[in-house]
Design an enzyme around this catalytic site. Sequence first.
Site, PDB file in Angstrom:
ATOM      1  CG  ASP A   1      -2.095  -1.242   1.258  1.00 36.72           C
ATOM      2  OD1 ASP A   1      -2.532  -1.323   0.447  1.00 36.72           O
ATOM      3  OD2 ASP A   1      -1.866  -1.934   2.272  1.00 36.72           O
TER       4      ASP A   1
ATOM      5  CG  LEU B   1      -4.291   5.917  10.860  1.00 35.34           C
ATOM      6  CD1 LEU B   1      -5.614   5.922  10.216  1.00 35.34           C
ATOM      7  CD2 LEU B   1      -4.363   5.184  11.875  1.00 35.34           C
ATOM      8  CE  LYS B   2       0.458   7.731   3.806  1.00 34.36           C
ATOM      9  NZ  LYS B   2       1.323   8.722   3.140  1.00 34.36           N
TER      10      LYS B   2
ATOM     11  CB  SER C   1      -5.430   1.067  12.098  1.00 32.14           C
ATOM     12  OG  SER C   1      -4.252   1.137  11.092  1.00 32.14           O
TER      13      SER C   1
ATOM     14  CB  ALA D   1       0.723  -4.430   7.857  1.00 31.62           C
ATOM     15  CB  SER D   2      -2.552  -5.274   3.615  1.00 26.46           C
ATOM     16  OG  SER D   2      -4.132  -5.425   3.375  1.00 26.46           O
TER      17      SER D   2
ATOM     18  CG  ASN E   1      -7.886  -6.913   2.690  1.00 32.35           C
ATOM     19  OD1 ASN E   1      -8.704  -7.653   2.476  1.00 32.35           O
ATOM     20  ND2 ASN E   1      -7.786  -5.888   3.453  1.00 32.35           N
TER      21      ASN E   1
ATOM     22  CD  GLU F   1       6.671  -0.001   4.791  1.00 31.67           C
ATOM     23  OE1 GLU F   1       6.305   0.951   4.426  1.00 31.67           O
ATOM     24  OE2 GLU F   1       6.350  -1.164   5.097  1.00 31.67           O
ATOM     25  CG  ASP F   2       3.603   4.101   2.054  1.00 29.84           C
ATOM     26  OD1 ASP F   2       3.694   3.029   2.518  1.00 29.84           O
ATOM     27  OD2 ASP F   2       2.662   4.498   1.976  1.00 29.84           O
TER      28      ASP F   2
END
Length: 218
Positions: A12, A45-46, A53, A120-121, A123, A174-175
Amino acid sequence: MPRFDAVLFDLDGVLADTAHIHFAAWRRLGEELGIHLEPAFEEKLKGVDRMGSLELILAHGGPEGSVTRTAEEKRVLADRKNSYYTAAIAEQTPDDLLPGARRVLEEVRAAGLKIALASASRNAPPLLQQLGIASLIDAIADPAAVKAPKPAPDLFLEAARLVGAVPERCLGIEDSVAGIISIKDAGMVAVGIGDPTVLTSADYVVPTTEQFHIGDFL
Ligand code: BG6
Ligand code: MG
């Protein structure tokens, strides 16, 4: 001899343009709970996992927000946010990749390096399929299978293990602030995608994925 054996990617905000979709889903849940999330909250939250979160958001609403809710009530809230998120990404296609994302993966492969996902997702696997990049990725670290979420190093260490690379020869991308801390604590080289005044612990910062070229790091 190249400096790295593997590149470990966040998803993400690095490969997929989904960071703002996560935030929009949290904002909607927040409004329903009477908790306003100002735009600057997105950065906090990123990279933070779903339950983490939710805890940050409840705490933002006031000191009572977390303690007055049971674990089951929190699970229901987290599920509701996830239903907003999954509905929003249901129609994602390869056109929704961040500019340069596919090219970056192809260049890393062409350079002979392994590619693992450290997102971390939960999804991530279906999203990779929708975006048409699943076949470019050698391994996906499962966030449910590691002890501690980002900013702990566990997920990046697991990603490295899956592709048989030692941490010192891994480059993590990473962002998020949390993700950069994970990469550094794992003993890897960290590339931030975004703003250098935010991603201050990164070894290098590149403004966007489109401006990342693996050749600059080998
Ligand atoms: C990270 C996102 O990649 O995944 C976070 O930056 C998100 O915003 C986290 O909370 C967990 O995602 P999911 O899909 O498991 O709720
Ligand atoms: Mg991210």
